[in-house]
Motif scaffolding. Structure first.
Motif, PDB file in Angstrom:
ATOM      1  N   GLU A  51      28.290  50.506  31.088  1.00 56.32           N
ATOM      2  CA  GLU A  51      29.697  50.618  30.697  1.00 56.32           C
ATOM      3  C   GLU A  51      30.283  49.283  30.257  1.00 56.32           C
ATOM      4  N   TRP A  52      31.277  49.363  29.368  1.00 59.19           N
ATOM      5  CA  TRP A  52      32.131  48.226  28.984  1.00 59.19           C
ATOM      6  C   TRP A  52      31.340  47.002  28.533  1.00 59.19           C
ATOM      7  N   SER A  53      30.165  47.216  27.964  1.00 60.71           N
ATOM      8  CA  SER A  53      29.331  46.108  27.470  1.00 60.71           C
ATOM      9  C   SER A  53      29.124  45.039  28.547  1.00 60.71           C
ATOM     10  N   GLN A  54      29.094  45.468  29.809  1.00 62.14           N
ATOM     11  CA  GLN A  54      28.881  44.632  30.997  1.00 62.14           C
ATOM     12  C   GLN A  54      30.007  43.622  31.250  1.00 62.14           C
ATOM     13  N   MET A  55      31.143  43.805  30.591  1.00 63.47           N
ATOM     14  CA  MET A  55      32.280  42.927  30.872  1.00 63.47           C
ATOM     15  C   MET A  55      32.776  43.108  32.301  1.00 63.47           C
ATOM     16  N   ASP A  56      32.718  44.339  32.826  1.00 65.75           N
ATOM     17  CA  ASP A  56      33.142  44.563  34.210  1.00 65.75           C
ATOM     18  C   ASP A  56      32.223  43.817  35.179  1.00 65.75           C
ATOM     19  N   LYS A  57      30.939  43.733  34.852  1.00 63.86           N
ATOM     20  CA  LYS A  57      30.006  42.999  35.716  1.00 63.86           C
ATOM     21  C   LYS A  57      30.314  41.499  35.695  1.00 63.86           C
ATOM     22  N   ALA A  58      30.643  40.974  34.508  1.00 66.99           N
ATOM     23  CA  ALA A  58      31.047  39.571  34.420  1.00 66.99           C
ATOM     24  C   ALA A  58      32.283  39.317  35.266  1.00 66.99           C
ATOM     25  N   GLY A  59      33.207  40.297  35.281  1.00 68.26           N
ATOM     26  CA  GLY A  59      34.404  40.181  36.112  1.00 68.26           C
ATOM     27  C   GLY A  59      34.078  40.142  37.591  1.00 68.26           C
ATOM     28  N   HIS A  60      33.091  40.911  38.010  1.00 67.59           N
ATOM     29  CA  HIS A  60      32.668  40.892  39.415  1.00 67.59           C
ATOM     30  C   HIS A  60      32.061  39.544  39.787  1.00 67.59           C
ATOM     31  N   VAL A  61      31.259  38.969  38.884  1.00 71.59           N
ATOM     32  CA  VAL A  61      30.679  37.645  39.147  1.00 71.59           C
ATOM     33  C   VAL A  61      31.795  36.623  39.320  1.00 71.59           C
ATOM     34  N   TRP A  62      32.760  36.638  38.401  1.00 76.36           N
ATOM     35  CA  TRP A  62      33.871  35.678  38.455  1.00 76.36           C
ATOM     36  C   TRP A  62      34.678  35.832  39.745  1.00 76.36           C
ATOM     37  N   THR A  63      35.026  37.064  40.091  1.00 78.09           N
ATOM     38  CA  THR A  63      35.847  37.300  41.279  1.00 78.09           C
ATOM     39  C   THR A  63      35.122  36.866  42.550  1.00 78.09           C
ATOM     40  N   ALA A  64      33.853  37.248  42.685  1.00 72.55           N
ATOM     41  CA  ALA A  64      33.095  36.879  43.887  1.00 72.55           C
ATOM     42  C   ALA A  64      32.920  35.365  43.970  1.00 72.55           C
ATOM     43  N   TYR A  65      32.666  34.728  42.844  1.00 70.34           N
ATOM     44  CA  TYR A  65      32.511  33.273  42.837  1.00 70.34           C
ATOM     45  C   TYR A  65      33.805  32.596  43.275  1.00 70.34           C
ATOM     46  N   GLN A  66      34.933  33.022  42.702  1.00 73.90           N
ATOM     47  CA  GLN A  66      36.213  32.390  43.032  1.00 73.90           C
ATOM     48  C   GLN A  66      36.631  32.677  44.473  1.00 73.90           C
ATOM     49  N   MET A  67      36.402  33.901  44.945  1.00 74.32           N
ATOM     50  CA  MET A  67      36.721  34.208  46.338  1.00 74.32           C
ATOM     51  C   MET A  67      35.885  33.344  47.283  1.00 74.32           C
ATOM     52  N   SER A 113      28.438  51.300  43.193  1.00 73.91           N
ATOM     53  CA  SER A 113      27.617  50.788  42.097  1.00 73.91           C
ATOM     54  C   SER A 113      26.744  49.635  42.571  1.00 73.91           C
ATOM     55  N   TRP A 114      25.419  49.824  42.504  1.00 79.81           N
ATOM     56  CA  TRP A 114      24.518  48.736  42.846  1.00 79.81           C
ATOM     57  C   TRP A 114      24.631  47.602  41.830  1.00 79.81           C
ATOM     58  N   GLY A 115      24.976  47.935  40.588  1.00 82.66           N
ATOM     59  CA  GLY A 115      25.175  46.912  39.576  1.00 82.66           C
ATOM     60  C   GLY A 115      26.341  46.005  39.921  1.00 82.66           C
ATOM     61  N   ASP A 116      27.425  46.615  40.395  1.00 84.01           N
ATOM     62  CA  ASP A 116      28.581  45.818  40.818  1.00 84.01           C
ATOM     63  C   ASP A 116      28.225  44.922  41.996  1.00 84.01           C
ATOM     64  N   MET A 117      27.487  45.487  42.962  1.00 80.58           N
ATOM     65  CA  MET A 117      27.116  44.689  44.136  1.00 80.58           C
ATOM     66  C   MET A 117      26.186  43.536  43.746  1.00 80.58           C
ATOM     67  N   ALA A 118      25.282  43.779  42.804  1.00 82.63           N
ATOM     68  CA  ALA A 118      24.405  42.706  42.345  1.00 82.63           C
ATOM     69  C   ALA A 118      25.226  41.597  41.694  1.00 82.63           C
ATOM     70  N   ALA A 119      26.252  41.972  40.929  1.00 82.98           N
ATOM     71  CA  ALA A 119      27.119  40.971  40.303  1.00 82.98           C
ATOM     72  C   ALA A 119      27.912  40.210  41.367  1.00 82.98           C
ATOM     73  N   ASN A 120      28.395  40.921  42.399  1.00 84.36           N
ATOM     74  CA  ASN A 120      29.117  40.262  43.489  1.00 84.36           C
ATOM     75  C   ASN A 120      28.238  39.220  44.186  1.00 84.36           C
ATOM     76  N   VAL A 121      27.016  39.626  44.504  1.00 81.94           N
ATOM     77  CA  VAL A 121      26.093  38.715  45.191  1.00 81.94           C
ATOM     78  C   VAL A 121      25.750  37.526  44.299  1.00 81.94           C
ATOM     79  N   THR A 122      25.611  37.770  43.004  1.00 76.33           N
ATOM     80  CA  THR A 122      25.314  36.686  42.063  1.00 76.33           C
ATOM     81  C   THR A 122      26.420  35.637  42.067  1.00 76.33           C
ATOM     82  N   GLY A 123      27.679  36.094  42.006  1.00 72.89           N
ATOM     83  CA  GLY A 123      28.800  35.160  42.005  1.00 72.89           C
ATOM     84  C   GLY A 123      28.864  34.333  43.278  1.00 72.89           C
ATOM     85  N   SER A 124      28.725  34.983  44.424  1.00 74.05           N
ATOM     86  CA  SER A 124      28.780  34.266  45.693  1.00 74.05           C
ATOM     87  C   SER A 124      27.571  33.353  45.874  1.00 74.05           C
TER      88      SER A 124
END
Length: 287
Positions: A51-67, A113-124
């Motif tokens: 979905e969304w050309s993976q822009m939502d996944k990039a958003g998860h990386v950014w949010t997890a990193y900043q948090m 979404s495992w994809g979202d969780m993978a992006a979260n873990v990547t950011g952190s």
């Protein structure tokens, strides 16, 4: 490098309480503002990786990193050593994002979404790894925003349906208007150079022309079918200078705090752009 920690027992309780309040408050607020209007069902999974050309996944990386970055800084302020602060910051970032994923898992509209969780873990993990390896953030995940041109009432109505009507909502949700950046501090990688310590070089990713998760066809509330697949969905890649605000020297505690917060945003600057349709161009200023 971080200065030696100074013990502040009372601050530890304050920071721990702030984290608990944020997690609990966010769960309640998100449930009322986002999930309450959608039906619930038993916990389930959902594959949204395309979905969304993976822009939502990039958003998860950014949010997890900043948090993680903010949480780690708070734990250091409380007197914990840099290593413990880094681990607690990373765990806090993933834990906060997991609140959203769990609620998605019980929503009929979405799913866990495992994809979202993978992006979260990547950011952190990006935050934690750099703190443990370099004791500084040489690679930073940033975001920039510039409103996408929805140039007709039909497209504006679709934007409001998908991404909200207010500017704060659209800043968080409108994937067509966001760019995510990986910003590298040049002096940190080349300490013997004469480059300014605040100078970064950033690579950015954006996608535009998206009016749905997979394509540009939808049905509105009146039951009318809209097919706007004539609007091309296109990926964009950027190269641009940036500023690491935390490297700017100042004796002001207020300015240091302000620079730390503002460093989540990519500074507008000249940029080179390559699009997936093969077009290459330069920008005097790109947001």
């Amino acid at each position: 490098m971080h200065p030696p920690p100074v013990q502040h027992p009372n601050r530890k309780w304050l920071v721990a309480g702030a984290h608990a309040a944020l997690w609990g408050g966010s769960y309640i607020a998100l449930n009322k503002a986002w999930y309450a209007d959608y039906p619930k069902e038993s916990f389930h999974f959902f594959n949204d990786n395309r979905e969304w050309s993976q822009m939502d996944k990039a958003g998860h990386v950014w949010t997890a990193y900043q948090m993680s970055r903010f949480s780690g800084a708070l734990w250091q302020w409380a007197g914990l050593n840099p290593k413990k602060s880094a681990w607690l910051g990373g765990i806090s970032g993933v834990a906060y994002q997991s609140i959203i994923e769990i609620q998605d898992g019980f929503s009929s509209e979405w799913g866990f979404s495992w994809g979202d969780m993978a992006a979260n873990v990547t950011g952190s993990a990006l935050y934690v790894a750099q703190e443990l390896l370099w004791q500084e953030q040489r690679l930073q995940v940033k975001m920039s925003y510039w409103p996408y041109d929805y140039n007709s009432p039909e497209l504006t109505a679709r934007r409001n349906q998908l991404f909200g009507k207010s500017i704060p909502e659209r800043m968080l949700k409108d994937y067509n208007s966001q760019t995510y950046w990986l910003s590298a501090n040049l002096h940190s990688f080349m300490p013997d150079s004469r480059l300014p310590k605040w100078l970064n070089l950033a690579v950015g990713y954006a996608a535009k022309g998206m009016l749905g998760g997979y394509d540009n066809k939808w049905v509105d509330k009146a039951g009318i079918v809209h097919n706007r697949n004539d609007i091309a969905r296109c990926r964009h890649f950027y190269l641009s200078p940036d500023i690491d605000l935390t490297k700017i020297r100042t004796k002001s505690k207020f300015l240091r705090s302000a620079f730390f917060v503002l460093n989540m945003i990519k500074i507008p600057a000249p940029a080179l752009e390559l699009s997936s349709n093969g077009k290459f161009r330069g920008h005097l200023i790109h947001f």
